[in-house]
Design an enzyme around this catalytic site. Structure first.
Site, short mmCIF file in Angstrom:
data_model
loop_
_atom_site.label_atom_id
_atom_site.label_comp_id
_atom_site.label_asym_id
_atom_site.label_seq_id
_atom_site.Cartn_x
_atom_site.Cartn_y
_atom_site.Cartn_z
CG PHE A 102 1.24 -15.89 -10.74
CD1 PHE A 102 2.29 -15.76 -11.64
CD2 PHE A 102 0.76 -14.75 -10.12
CE1 PHE A 102 2.83 -14.51 -11.92
CE2 PHE A 102 1.29 -13.50 -10.39
CZ PHE A 102 2.33 -13.38 -11.30
CG ASP A 173 -5.38 -18.63 -6.35
OD1 ASP A 173 -6.03 -18.22 -7.33
OD2 ASP A 173 -4.19 -18.33 -6.15
CG HIS A 176 -5.66 -20.41 -13.55
ND1 HIS A 176 -4.65 -21.35 -13.61
CD2 HIS A 176 -5.04 -19.21 -13.58
CE1 HIS A 176 -3.48 -20.75 -13.67
NE2 HIS A 176 -3.70 -19.45 -13.65
CD GLN A 199 -2.93 -11.30 -16.41
OE1 GLN A 199 -3.58 -12.35 -16.49
NE2 GLN A 199 -1.90 -11.06 -17.19
CE LYS A 202 -5.31 -15.23 -13.96
NZ LYS A 202 -4.09 -14.49 -14.29
NE ARG A 231 -13.86 6.87 3.22
CZ ARG A 231 -13.17 7.07 2.08
NH1 ARG A 231 -13.20 6.17 1.12
NH2 ARG A 231 -12.47 8.18 1.91
CE1 TYR A 238 -10.90 12.84 3.92
CE2 TYR A 238 -12.67 14.41 4.27
CZ TYR A 238 -11.64 13.94 3.51
OH TYR A 238 -11.32 14.56 2.32
NE ARG A 248 -12.54 3.75 -3.94
CZ ARG A 248 -11.91 4.64 -3.18
NH1 ARG A 248 -11.78 4.43 -1.87
NH2 ARG A 248 -11.41 5.73 -3.70
#
Length: 410
Positions: A102, A173, A176, A199, A202, A231, A238, A248
């Site tokens: 992909f 990767d 799959h 996704q 999957k 962070r 902050y 996230r």
């Protein structure tokens, strides 16, 4: 339009189809619905602290993969991006990738201002060919991204040997490859980092989402910071120490993924067993060649079941025509990618957004013959949900192929 002599046998001509089962995806039950509903009622949908259900799922996934750390993020593209940045790549560095995968495997390399170097796949597996990797390494090479394509493990022993000798990072990767194994190790846990996608298509899904796993303390600290706007655990709300973004996932996704994870082991076992059985059926059909599982102990997750098609034994039907006939017979399948990645406009045209690519990089001259054949003539994909069927379903897949072969060769 498919042009064949009418046989009166094929579903594409109006005859009854061979494969009558349906294969829904995703699979869920009322426990999934209840778990999400319970979370909705708490009102705690977000994930500002990377805690709660998100942290719980990360721990579950890390244990399942046998890795020390798991860092969730918005998708499998971002998980690759986080791993590349944490591995210390710099603008202009070269990253070795396969051309049969992909787009995200290569486009994230562009996003981090590096140069994708396409290395051909092995004709028996459609995974990166270790024999071709070494010739592509230069003084600018910094990492290799082996793709466990379709859920079939790459030759990780050979790839890691090359990486060690050239001091290269290895980012798996595994988009799959949820639950797949190489010599008893879960894929994703073998290299420096492993990237997963959740996704909708999957084998483990929440619609969208991603994960990167690692055993490296330094990589974990960096990736964990990058996905949470820079962070650090001991900083203030902050305080932002690194150039990260909000990558996230939500608590809702995490709850759903935790539920889905309880099914993954059994589903992977079923797909692997069905794949072995389907191999035994298809290898006896002239012109059909299942991809090799290699010579070492593996477990295949079969996000795709891929076989090679030879039109010479099917009346010279093009792959496109053959797949159309299979679809009509009820088999959930595809002819796969139309061309290798380096032929995508983003690489051929190198517009102004590809500003990090040196003028010397010319993808118009790249040619990977195995990937070209796979795209144009050979590769046929059966989708993962079909691999959760019964043995009788696998029999019907083979029957559909035999039926087409018999009809077109009359």
């Amino acid at each position: 339009m498919i042009k064949t002599a009418s046989t009166g046998l094929l579903a594409i001509e109006g005859c009854e189809k061979v494969v009558t089962s349906t294969f829904p995806w995703p699979i869920y039950d009322e426990q999934d619905v209840q778990a999400v509903a319970d979370l909705v009622r708490t009102g705690q949908w977000g994930n500002p602290d990377c805690a709660g259900a998100v942290a719980e799922f990360e721990q579950q996934f890390a244990r399942y993969c046998g890795s020390k750390y798991a860092i969730s993020c918005v998708n499998g593209s971002v998980s690759l991006r986080l791993a590349l940045i944490a591995c210390g790549v710099r603008p202009g560095d070269e990253i070795i990738v396969p051309p049969y995968t992909f787009i995200a495997t290569a486009s994230v390399v562009l996003e981090v201002n590096c140069v994708p170097v396409f290395v051909d796949i092995h004709p028996d597996t459609y995974n990166l060919d270790p024999a071709a990797i070494e010739a592509a390494i230069t003084e600018r090479t910094k990492a290799i991204i082996p793709v466990h394509f379709a859920g079939l493990p790459c030759d990780m022993e050979a790839i890691l040997d090359i990486a060690r000798r050239h001091t290269l990072r290895v980012i798996e990767d595994a988009a799959h490859a949820h639950g797949a194994e190489y010599k008893g190790q879960k894929l994703g846990s073998i290299g420096d980092a492993g990237s997963f996608s959740f996704q909708s298509s999957k084998n483990l899904t929440s619609g969208e989402g991603g994960m990167v796993i690692t055993n490296d303390d330094a990589l974990y600290q960096t990736m964990n910071s990058l996905r949470n706007v820079g962070r650090l655990p001991d900083g203030q709300w902050y305080d932002h120490f690194n150039p990260g973004c909000n990558y996230r996932i939500t608590q809702l996704q995490a709850v759903l993924l935790s539920q889905q994870l309880t099914r993954l082991e059994e589903q992977t076992r079923i797909r692997n067993e069905n794949g072995l059985y389907l191999d035994s059926l298809l290898e006896n059909i002239d012109g059909i060649t299942p991809l090799s599982r290699g010579q070492v102990e593996i477990r295949h997750s079969y996000h795709l079941y891929i076989f090679k098609y030879d039109k010479a034994t099917f009346g010279m039907l093009s792959k496109k025509e053959f797949v159309a006939m299979l679809l009509a017979e009820g088999l959930p399948c595809s002819s796969g990618y139309p061309h290798p990645l380096y032929k995508q406009p983003v690489f051929q045209e190198k517009n102004w957004l590809c500003y990090a690519l040196p003028d010397s990089v010319d993808y118009s001259t790249v040619y990977c013959p195995v990937a070209e054949r796979a795209c144009a003539d050979e590769a046929v994909w059966i989708f993962q949900q079909a691999m959760l069927g019964t043995r009788s379903d696998m029999d019907s897949f083979a029957d559909a192929i035999r039926k087409i072969q018999q009809a077109v060769n009359q």
